[in-house]
Design a protein around this motif. Sequence first.
Motif, PDB file in Angstrom:
ATOM      1  N   LYS A  36      -4.248   1.875 -25.328  1.00 14.71           N
ATOM      2  CA  LYS A  36      -3.913   1.452 -26.687  1.00 14.71           C
ATOM      3  C   LYS A  36      -3.001   2.469 -27.348  1.00 14.71           C
ATOM      4  CE  LYS A  36      -5.644   0.100 -31.215  1.00 14.71           C
ATOM      5  NZ  LYS A  36      -4.409   0.643 -31.777  1.00 14.71           N
ATOM      6  N   ASN A  37      -3.322   3.763 -27.186  1.00 14.69           N
ATOM      7  CA  ASN A  37      -2.481   4.819 -27.747  1.00 14.69           C
ATOM      8  C   ASN A  37      -1.079   4.755 -27.133  1.00 14.69           C
ATOM      9  OD1 ASN A  37      -2.147   8.342 -27.452  1.00 14.69           O
ATOM     10  ND2 ASN A  37      -1.981   7.239 -29.369  1.00 14.69           N
ATOM     11  N   ALA A  38      -0.997   4.441 -25.831  1.00 13.34           N
ATOM     12  CA  ALA A  38       0.303   4.305 -25.164  1.00 13.34           C
ATOM     13  C   ALA A  38       1.116   3.177 -25.802  1.00 13.34           C
ATOM     14  CB  ALA A  38       0.105   4.036 -23.672  1.00 13.34           C
ATOM     15  N   LEU A  39       0.480   2.041 -26.062  1.00 18.06           N
ATOM     16  CA  LEU A  39       1.189   0.923 -26.697  1.00 18.06           C
ATOM     17  C   LEU A  39       1.642   1.300 -28.107  1.00 18.06           C
ATOM     18  CD1 LEU A  39      -0.930  -2.149 -25.534  1.00 18.06           C
ATOM     19  CD2 LEU A  39       1.259  -1.330 -24.609  1.00 18.06           C
ATOM     20  N   ASP A  40       0.822   2.082 -28.822  1.00 16.33           N
ATOM     21  CA  ASP A  40       1.207   2.558 -30.160  1.00 16.33           C
ATOM     22  C   ASP A  40       2.431   3.469 -30.075  1.00 16.33           C
ATOM     23  OD1 ASP A  40      -0.932   1.153 -31.230  1.00 16.33           O
ATOM     24  OD2 ASP A  40      -2.224   2.935 -31.446  1.00 16.33           O
ATOM     25  N   VAL A  41       2.427   4.386 -29.096  1.00  9.83           N
ATOM     26  CA  VAL A  41       3.558   5.307 -28.904  1.00  9.83           C
ATOM     27  C   VAL A  41       4.823   4.511 -28.567  1.00  9.83           C
ATOM     28  CG1 VAL A  41       4.478   7.116 -27.373  1.00  9.83           C
ATOM     29  CG2 VAL A  41       2.148   7.305 -28.257  1.00  9.83           C
ATOM     30  N   LEU A  42       4.689   3.540 -27.672  1.00 10.79           N
ATOM     31  CA  LEU A  42       5.832   2.706 -27.300  1.00 10.79           C
ATOM     32  C   LEU A  42       6.317   1.883 -28.490  1.00 10.79           C
ATOM     33  CD1 LEU A  42       4.561   1.588 -23.804  1.00 10.79           C
ATOM     34  CD2 LEU A  42       6.510   3.095 -24.252  1.00 10.79           C
ATOM     35  N   GLY A  43       5.380   1.399 -29.299  1.00 14.34           N
ATOM     36  CA  GLY A  43       5.728   0.641 -30.493  1.00 14.34           C
ATOM     37  C   GLY A  43       6.464   1.485 -31.522  1.00 14.34           C
ATOM     38  N   GLY A  44       6.293   2.803 -31.419  1.00 13.43           N
ATOM     39  CA  GLY A  44       6.970   3.731 -32.315  1.00 13.43           C
ATOM     40  C   GLY A  44       8.414   3.993 -31.928  1.00 13.43           C
ATOM     41  N   GLY A  45       8.865   3.366 -30.852  1.00 14.75           N
ATOM     42  CA  GLY A  45      10.276   3.474 -30.490  1.00 14.75           C
ATOM     43  C   GLY A  45      10.584   4.225 -29.207  1.00 14.75           C
ATOM     44  N   ASP A  49      11.694   5.963 -19.174  1.00 16.90           N
ATOM     45  CA  ASP A  49      12.298   5.562 -17.902  1.00 16.90           C
ATOM     46  C   ASP A  49      11.211   5.346 -16.857  1.00 16.90           C
ATOM     47  OD1 ASP A  49      15.237   5.927 -18.514  1.00 16.90           O
ATOM     48  OD2 ASP A  49      14.465   7.897 -19.071  1.00 16.90           O
ATOM     49  N   LEU A  50       9.998   5.858 -17.152  1.00 11.50           N
ATOM     50  CA  LEU A  50       8.859   5.764 -16.239  1.00 11.50           C
ATOM     51  C   LEU A  50       7.574   5.929 -17.036  1.00 11.50           C
ATOM     52  CD1 LEU A  50       7.507   5.894 -13.341  1.00 11.50           C
ATOM     53  CD2 LEU A  50       7.909   8.356 -13.442  1.00 11.50           C
ATOM     54  N   ILE A  51       6.526   5.216 -16.616  1.00  9.86           N
ATOM     55  CA  ILE A  51       5.203   5.361 -17.216  1.00  9.86           C
ATOM     56  C   ILE A  51       4.234   5.732 -16.092  1.00  9.86           C
ATOM     57  CG2 ILE A  51       3.314   4.190 -18.439  1.00  9.86           C
ATOM     58  CD1 ILE A  51       5.593   2.345 -19.628  1.00  9.86           C
ATOM     59  N   ILE A  52       3.439   6.783 -16.324  1.00 13.92           N
ATOM     60  CA  ILE A  52       2.409   7.198 -15.370  1.00 13.92           C
ATOM     61  C   ILE A  52       1.076   7.059 -16.087  1.00 13.92           C
ATOM     62  CG2 ILE A  52       1.488   9.075 -13.959  1.00 13.92           C
ATOM     63  CD1 ILE A  52       4.325  10.261 -13.861  1.00 13.92           C
ATOM     64  N   THR A  53       0.180   6.239 -15.552  1.00 15.93           N
ATOM     65  CA  THR A  53      -1.092   6.004 -16.227  1.00 15.93           C
ATOM     66  C   THR A  53      -2.304   6.217 -15.336  1.00 15.93           C
ATOM     67  OG1 THR A  53      -2.371   4.413 -17.546  1.00 15.93           O
ATOM     68  CG2 THR A  53      -1.040   3.501 -15.757  1.00 15.93           C
ATOM     69  N   ASP A  54      -3.360   6.698 -15.960  1.00 15.98           N
ATOM     70  CA  ASP A  54      -4.658   6.777 -15.317  1.00 15.98           C
ATOM     71  C   ASP A  54      -5.218   5.358 -15.256  1.00 15.98           C
ATOM     72  OD1 ASP A  54      -7.058   7.778 -14.273  1.00 15.98           O
ATOM     73  OD2 ASP A  54      -7.834   8.404 -16.220  1.00 15.98           O
ATOM     74  N   LEU A  55      -6.279   5.178 -14.513  1.00 13.50           N
ATOM     75  CA  LEU A  55      -6.915   3.871 -14.399  1.00 13.50           C
ATOM     76  C   LEU A  55      -8.136   3.762 -15.305  1.00 13.50           C
ATOM     77  CD1 LEU A  55      -6.269   1.372 -12.809  1.00 13.50           C
ATOM     78  CD2 LEU A  55      -7.779   2.179 -11.014  1.00 13.50           C
ATOM     79  N   ASN A  56      -9.060   4.709 -15.166  1.00 14.63           N
ATOM     80  CA  ASN A  56     -10.327   4.660 -15.899  1.00 14.63           C
ATOM     81  C   ASN A  56     -10.207   5.402 -17.224  1.00 14.63           C
ATOM     82  OD1 ASN A  56     -11.708   3.332 -13.713  1.00 14.63           O
ATOM     83  ND2 ASN A  56     -11.589   5.279 -12.630  1.00 14.63           N
ATOM     84  N   MET A  57     -10.020   4.625 -18.293  1.00 19.17           N
ATOM     85  CA  MET A  57      -9.899   5.196 -19.633  1.00 19.17           C
ATOM     86  C   MET A  57     -10.662   4.313 -20.617  1.00 19.17           C
ATOM     87  SD  MET A  57      -5.802   6.020 -19.737  1.00 19.17           S
ATOM     88  CE  MET A  57      -5.326   4.343 -19.285  1.00 19.17           C
ATOM     89  N   PRO A  58     -11.151   4.918 -21.712  1.00 23.10           N
ATOM     90  CA  PRO A  58     -11.799   4.106 -22.748  1.00 23.10           C
ATOM     91  C   PRO A  58     -10.756   3.299 -23.533  1.00 23.10           C
ATOM     92  CG  PRO A  58     -11.633   6.386 -23.465  1.00 23.10           C
ATOM     93  CD  PRO A  58     -11.138   6.338 -22.045  1.00 23.10           C
ATOM     94  N   VAL A  59     -11.191   2.402 -24.350  1.00 19.98           N
ATOM     95  CA  VAL A  59     -10.379   1.565 -25.240  1.00 19.98           C
ATOM     96  C   VAL A  59      -9.552   0.547 -24.453  1.00 19.98           C
ATOM     97  CG1 VAL A  59      -8.788   1.457 -27.201  1.00 19.98           C
ATOM     98  CG2 VAL A  59     -10.284   3.446 -26.933  1.00 19.98           C
ATOM     99  N   MET A  60      -8.612   1.005 -23.626  1.00 19.20           N
ATOM    100  CA  MET A  60      -7.791   0.124 -22.780  1.00 19.20           C
ATOM    101  C   MET A  60      -7.524   0.845 -21.472  1.00 19.20           C
ATOM    102  SD  MET A  60      -3.922  -1.354 -23.375  1.00 19.20           S
ATOM    103  CE  MET A  60      -4.273  -2.766 -24.404  1.00 19.20           C
ATOM    104  N   ASP A  61      -7.998   0.276 -20.358  1.00 18.41           N
ATOM    105  CA  ASP A  61      -7.823   0.956 -19.068  1.00 18.41           C
ATOM    106  C   ASP A  61      -6.422   0.731 -18.492  1.00 18.41           C
ATOM    107  OD1 ASP A  61      -7.743  -1.504 -17.668  1.00 18.41           O
ATOM    108  OD2 ASP A  61      -9.855  -1.399 -17.101  1.00 18.41           O
ATOM    109  N   GLY A  62      -6.181   1.349 -17.355  1.00 16.96           N
ATOM    110  CA  GLY A  62      -4.866   1.272 -16.726  1.00 16.96           C
ATOM    111  C   GLY A  62      -4.464  -0.130 -16.300  1.00 16.96           C
ATOM    112  N   PHE A  63      -5.412  -0.917 -15.793  1.00 17.69           N
ATOM    113  CA  PHE A  63      -5.091  -2.301 -15.411  1.00 17.69           C
ATOM    114  C   PHE A  63      -4.627  -3.101 -16.630  1.00 17.69           C
ATOM    115  CE2 PHE A  63      -8.435  -1.677 -11.957  1.00 17.69           C
ATOM    116  CZ  PHE A  63      -7.511  -1.559 -10.934  1.00 17.69           C
TER     117      PHE A  63
END
Length: 122
Positions: A36-45, A49-63
């Motif tokens: 969710k925080n990633a989507l907020d950051v992306l929404g901020g502009g 060129d690349l996104i690296i994400t963990d899988l097991n996270m609270p709020v919104m997981d990697g999948f």
Amino acid sequence: MAKKILTVDDSKTMREMVAFTLKGAGYEVTEAEDGKNALDVLGGGLKPDLIITDLNMPVMDGFELVTALRNNPAYKYVPILILTTESDPAKKERGKAAGATGWIVKPFNPEKLVQVVKKVCP
């Protein structure tokens, strides 16, 4: 101009290790603590060129994050790497089906991480 990478992981230590490795290789790194925080950051502009994400996270997981990004035309072709402790083939297949470009198992080798990043984000 340095390539921009968004790293997403609920572990501050892991985010810092990834950022340190990538900044040392000349990349510009932005960090997010969950999907969710990633989507907020992306929404901020941010236009990574690349996104690296963990899988097991609270709020919104990697999948969920990968699926949300692939459903947004702005991120349809941005490479996404999953960096996780998971090595289960079924989870890898699920990640691929969601639209992940690649899969790296933690703990990661810094040189190998940079090699993979250079490969998917030339």
